[in-house]
Design a protein around this motif. Sequence first.
Motif, mmCIF file in Angstrom:
data_model
loop_
_atom_site.group_PDB
_atom_site.id
_atom_site.type_symbol
_atom_site.label_atom_id
_atom_site.label_comp_id
_atom_site.label_asym_id
_atom_site.label_seq_id
_atom_site.Cartn_x
_atom_site.Cartn_y
_atom_site.Cartn_z
ATOM 1 N N LEU A 1 44.698 23.888 45.695
ATOM 2 C CA LEU A 1 45.443 24.726 44.752
ATOM 3 C C LEU A 1 46.431 25.623 45.481
ATOM 4 O O LEU A 1 47.567 25.790 45.045
ATOM 5 C CB LEU A 1 44.481 25.585 43.927
ATOM 6 C CG LEU A 1 43.734 24.898 42.816
ATOM 7 C CD1 LEU A 1 42.729 25.856 42.193
ATOM 8 C CD2 LEU A 1 44.690 24.374 41.761
ATOM 9 N N SER B 1 48.727 20.903 41.344
ATOM 10 C CA SER B 1 48.416 21.401 40.001
ATOM 11 C C SER B 1 46.911 21.380 39.754
ATOM 12 O O SER B 1 46.174 20.578 40.339
ATOM 13 C CB SER B 1 49.120 20.545 38.941
ATOM 14 O OG SER B 1 48.464 19.310 38.776
ATOM 15 N N GLY B 2 46.472 22.242 38.866
ATOM 16 C CA GLY B 2 45.052 22.335 38.541
ATOM 17 C C GLY B 2 44.506 21.046 37.973
ATOM 18 O O GLY B 2 43.399 20.624 38.296
ATOM 19 N N VAL C 1 44.108 18.485 40.816
ATOM 20 C CA VAL C 1 42.985 18.860 41.679
ATOM 21 C C VAL C 1 41.660 18.543 40.985
ATOM 22 O O VAL C 1 40.745 17.993 41.599
ATOM 23 C CB VAL C 1 43.062 20.351 42.073
ATOM 24 C CG1 VAL C 1 41.799 20.799 42.772
ATOM 25 C CG2 VAL C 1 44.273 20.612 42.946
ATOM 26 N N LYS D 1 38.234 21.032 34.481
ATOM 27 C CA LYS D 1 39.310 22.029 34.587
ATOM 28 C C LYS D 1 38.780 23.436 34.335
ATOM 29 O O LYS D 1 39.204 24.386 34.976
ATOM 30 C CB LYS D 1 40.450 21.697 33.614
ATOM 31 C CG LYS D 1 41.252 20.479 34.028
ATOM 32 C CD LYS D 1 42.430 20.252 33.108
ATOM 33 C CE LYS D 1 41.935 19.590 31.847
ATOM 34 N NZ LYS D 1 43.028 19.249 30.925
ATOM 35 N N TYR E 1 39.175 26.697 36.800
ATOM 36 C CA TYR E 1 39.741 27.982 36.406
ATOM 37 C C TYR E 1 38.731 29.124 36.534
ATOM 38 O O TYR E 1 39.106 30.257 36.831
ATOM 39 C CB TYR E 1 40.339 27.891 35.003
ATOM 40 C CG TYR E 1 41.534 26.960 34.985
ATOM 41 C CD1 TYR E 1 42.643 27.217 35.782
ATOM 42 C CD2 TYR E 1 41.529 25.800 34.234
ATOM 43 C CE1 TYR E 1 43.729 26.356 35.805
ATOM 44 C CE2 TYR E 1 42.607 24.936 34.251
ATOM 45 C CZ TYR E 1 43.709 25.219 35.046
ATOM 46 O OH TYR E 1 44.779 24.373 35.078
ATOM 47 N N LYS F 1 38.879 30.054 40.159
ATOM 48 C CA LYS F 1 40.106 30.825 40.435
ATOM 49 C C LYS F 1 39.937 32.270 39.963
ATOM 50 O O LYS F 1 40.283 33.211 40.672
ATOM 51 C CB LYS F 1 41.297 30.187 39.718
ATOM 52 C CG LYS F 1 41.893 28.999 40.426
ATOM 53 C CD LYS F 1 43.017 28.361 39.643
ATOM 54 C CE LYS F 1 44.177 29.317 39.452
ATOM 55 N NZ LYS F 1 45.326 28.682 38.788
#
Length: 107
Positions: free
Chosen positions: A17, A22-23, A26, A34, A38, A41
């Motif tokens: 990342l 891009s998320g 990845v 996803k 997140y 993150k």
Amino acid sequence: MPAAYSYDLRKKVMEALDEGESGETVAKRFKIGKTTLYEWKKRREKTGDFQSKKPGSVGYNHKITDWNAFTEFANEQGGKTQSEMAKLCGNISRQTIHRALKNIGFT
């Protein structure tokens, strides 16, 4: 509950990342959700690391910690109802008084 992802995997994901991937890409490449990505993150932004949370519940904050004092209180106030005893103790519910009385063997 499934096992936590390894710290090594988390590190590789976060490095990808940071390199600008891009998320969504990845998440597909490392076969993680996803939402999981997140959450990692967000945890890194909040705490500075993306380590997994410790498993298990954290329990609750025990209101009665001095059992000798509570036993003395129960002996003095033994003729009162649990609700009346809870009011005398302050910010304690009747259920807490019930559990505490059971804990000390007070009948």
